[in-house]
Design a protein around this motif. Structure first.
Motif, PDB file in Angstrom:
ATOM      1  N   ARG A 114     -31.098  65.779 -38.797  1.00 54.93           N
ATOM      2  CA  ARG A 114     -31.068  64.399 -38.312  1.00 54.93           C
ATOM      3  C   ARG A 114     -32.281  64.211 -37.419  1.00 54.93           C
ATOM      4  O   ARG A 114     -32.780  65.161 -36.829  1.00 54.93           O
ATOM      5  CB  ARG A 114     -29.780  64.082 -37.535  1.00 54.93           C
ATOM      6  N   ARG A 215     -40.711  56.582 -45.745  1.00 58.02           N
ATOM      7  CA  ARG A 215     -39.799  56.610 -46.892  1.00 58.02           C
ATOM      8  C   ARG A 215     -39.568  58.032 -47.396  1.00 58.02           C
ATOM      9  O   ARG A 215     -38.623  58.287 -48.148  1.00 58.02           O
ATOM     10  CB  ARG A 215     -40.345  55.741 -48.019  1.00 58.02           C
ATOM     11  N   SER A 218     -35.786  61.680 -45.594  1.00 56.94           N
ATOM     12  CA  SER A 218     -34.517  61.364 -46.250  1.00 56.94           C
ATOM     13  C   SER A 218     -33.305  61.578 -45.358  1.00 56.94           C
ATOM     14  O   SER A 218     -32.199  61.153 -45.713  1.00 56.94           O
ATOM     15  CB  SER A 218     -34.363  62.210 -47.520  1.00 56.94           C
ATOM     16  N   VAL A 219     -33.479  62.211 -44.201  1.00 54.90           N
ATOM     17  CA  VAL A 219     -32.324  62.486 -43.348  1.00 54.90           C
ATOM     18  C   VAL A 219     -31.957  61.247 -42.532  1.00 54.90           C
ATOM     19  O   VAL A 219     -32.795  60.361 -42.316  1.00 54.90           O
ATOM     20  CB  VAL A 219     -32.607  63.677 -42.399  1.00 54.90           C
ATOM     21  N   PRO A 220     -30.704  61.145 -42.071  1.00 54.12           N
ATOM     22  CA  PRO A 220     -30.343  60.032 -41.186  1.00 54.12           C
ATOM     23  C   PRO A 220     -31.256  59.993 -39.970  1.00 54.12           C
ATOM     24  O   PRO A 220     -31.486  61.014 -39.319  1.00 54.12           O
ATOM     25  CB  PRO A 220     -28.897  60.353 -40.792  1.00 54.12           C
ATOM     26  N   THR A 221     -31.777  58.810 -39.680  1.00 53.67           N
ATOM     27  CA  THR A 221     -32.747  58.660 -38.597  1.00 53.67           C
ATOM     28  C   THR A 221     -32.382  57.476 -37.725  1.00 53.67           C
ATOM     29  O   THR A 221     -32.185  56.364 -38.221  1.00 53.67           O
ATOM     30  CB  THR A 221     -34.171  58.464 -39.157  1.00 53.67           C
ATOM     31  N   PRO A 245     -35.215  55.476 -45.348  1.00 54.07           N
ATOM     32  CA  PRO A 245     -34.110  55.398 -46.317  1.00 54.07           C
ATOM     33  C   PRO A 245     -32.741  55.389 -45.664  1.00 54.07           C
ATOM     34  O   PRO A 245     -31.821  54.717 -46.140  1.00 54.07           O
ATOM     35  CB  PRO A 245     -34.307  56.655 -47.175  1.00 54.07           C
ATOM     36  N   GLU A 246     -32.566  56.153 -44.574  1.00 54.69           N
ATOM     37  CA  GLU A 246     -31.300  56.166 -43.847  1.00 54.69           C
ATOM     38  C   GLU A 246     -31.554  55.815 -42.381  1.00 54.69           C
ATOM     39  O   GLU A 246     -31.068  56.485 -41.474  1.00 54.69           O
ATOM     40  CB  GLU A 246     -30.604  57.520 -43.976  1.00 54.69           C
ATOM     41  N   GLY A 247     -32.303  54.756 -42.175  1.00 56.88           N
ATOM     42  CA  GLY A 247     -32.667  54.353 -40.827  1.00 56.88           C
ATOM     43  C   GLY A 247     -31.609  53.512 -40.154  1.00 56.88           C
ATOM     44  O   GLY A 247     -30.916  52.722 -40.793  1.00 56.88           O
ATOM     45  N   LYS A 248     -31.493  53.692 -38.853  1.00 62.50           N
ATOM     46  CA  LYS A 248     -30.587  52.904 -38.020  1.00 62.50           C
ATOM     47  C   LYS A 248     -31.338  52.520 -36.764  1.00 62.50           C
ATOM     48  O   LYS A 248     -32.058  53.340 -36.186  1.00 62.50           O
ATOM     49  CB  LYS A 248     -29.338  53.719 -37.677  1.00 62.50           C
ATOM     50  N   ASP A 277     -22.226  63.127 -35.001  1.00 65.42           N
ATOM     51  CA  ASP A 277     -21.872  62.978 -36.412  1.00 65.42           C
ATOM     52  C   ASP A 277     -22.271  64.203 -37.211  1.00 65.42           C
ATOM     53  O   ASP A 277     -21.739  64.461 -38.286  1.00 65.42           O
ATOM     54  CB  ASP A 277     -22.567  61.753 -37.014  1.00 65.42           C
ATOM     55  N   ASN A 278     -23.238  64.958 -36.677  1.00 68.83           N
ATOM     56  CA  ASN A 278     -23.744  66.131 -37.372  1.00 68.83           C
ATOM     57  C   ASN A 278     -22.916  67.376 -37.078  1.00 68.83           C
ATOM     58  O   ASN A 278     -23.085  68.405 -37.710  1.00 68.83           O
ATOM     59  CB  ASN A 278     -25.201  66.388 -36.951  1.00 68.83           C
TER      60      ASN A 278
END
Length: 299
Positions: A114, A215, A218-221, A245-248, A277-278
């Motif tokens: 992450r 892009r 690929s990990v949640p960021t 791709p998994e941006g917040k 979450d991890n």
């Protein structure tokens, strides 16, 4: 209990702090800063994670290196993780450290589970013009400026300039002010801080920009930003979160460039759940490989 240790990394004596047990969270501090800035966050995450905070080369606690450009620092971070026996991490980087964290995730995708980018450099070219102006100062003039900053009045100016980055300075722990004052007496620290700016910024803005490569992460960021950051604008966070791709995105009102010190509770409201979450998805790491790092007070 938090401990300070030293380990040799690429021939450099590096200091790092760690606390807790479990999946590893690695914090990377920014320019003109040091690892102690993360102490409050370290304590908050320690019940569920092993939190590791290295001091980057030249910032007062780890020996300096000649090259402060991101590729050299990313290599140092990878070698540091090898030295302490850690394969993968949740990585959190602030400012210049955010740029390093993003570059590390791109260079070593299997080592990052992450990623959190906190008011990070490298997400666009724009930067405060006053920062860009520092990059124009010739090296001999910079040496004179650093000498002036080491004088009693210069130290006060250095601390005052740090204060301007905060929106709620009364919430900043007194230990942070103490450390800023202490580091203001270090020529190596001041020189490294100047070199990072000179290497990474020009009149056109930031030289090292990862926006077009986000892009590939690929990990949640999580992208965390102070709403009133006057070093790097908040709209860079918006574009970055959109490209990931998994941006917040988390924008903190009342925070400037250093939200983990300006608004520590609000910052942890966002970072804590994201990191936790991890939990359970990464095998716990041992506290330290035997025979390699040693306690700082034994060095």
């Amino acid at each position: 209990m938090e401990s300070e240790r030293r380990v040799f990394v690429q021939g450099v004596s590096a200091l790092y702090r760690e606390v807790g047990e479990g999946p590893v969270v690695l914090f990377v501090h920014g320019n003109a800063s040091n690892g102690r800035d993360w102490q409050g966050v370290m304590r908050a995450l320690a019940p569920t994670h092993r939190v590791v905070v290295p001091s980057l080369p030249g910032f007062g606690e780890t020996d300096p290196v000649e090259d402060v450009a991101p590729p050299r620092m990313v290599s140092f971070i990878a070698a540091f993780l090898d030295a302490i026996g850690v394969d993968e991490v949740v990585m959190v980087g602030h400012s210049y450290g955010g740029l390093l964290a993003a570059e590390f995730a791109l260079a070593h995708p299997r080592r990052v589970t992450r990623l959190a980018l906190v008011d990070a450099n490298g997400l666009g070219r724009m930067i405060n013009p006053l920062v860009a102006a520092q990059a124009l100062i010739p090296s001999p003039i910079a040496d004179l400026v650093i000498t002036a900053l080491l004088l009693p009045g210069g130290v006060l100016l250095r601390v005052a300039s740090s204060t301007l980055q905060f929106r709620q300075p009364w919430r900043v722990p007194w230990q942070v002010w103490r450390d800023q004052l202490r580091l203001s007496f270090s020529r190596t620290y001041l020189r490294t801080s100047f070199d990072v700016v000179r290497r990474g910024v020009s009149l056109r803005g930031q030289r090292f920009v990862v926006l077009d490569r986000l892009r590939d992460i690929s990990v949640p960021t999580l992208v965390v930003w102070g709403l009133t950051d006057d070093v790097v604008p908040v709209w860079q966070a918006l574009f970055a979160a959109w490209r990931l791709p998994e941006g917040k995105l988390a924008v903190i009102g009342g925070a400037g460039h250093i939200p983990h010190l300006d608004t520590p509770e609000e910052f942890l409201d966002h970072l804590g759940p994201f990191v936790r979450d991890n939990t359970g998805r990464t095998a716990p790491a041992a506290a330290a490989p035997q025979g390699r790092p040693r306690d700082a007070d034994q060095s």
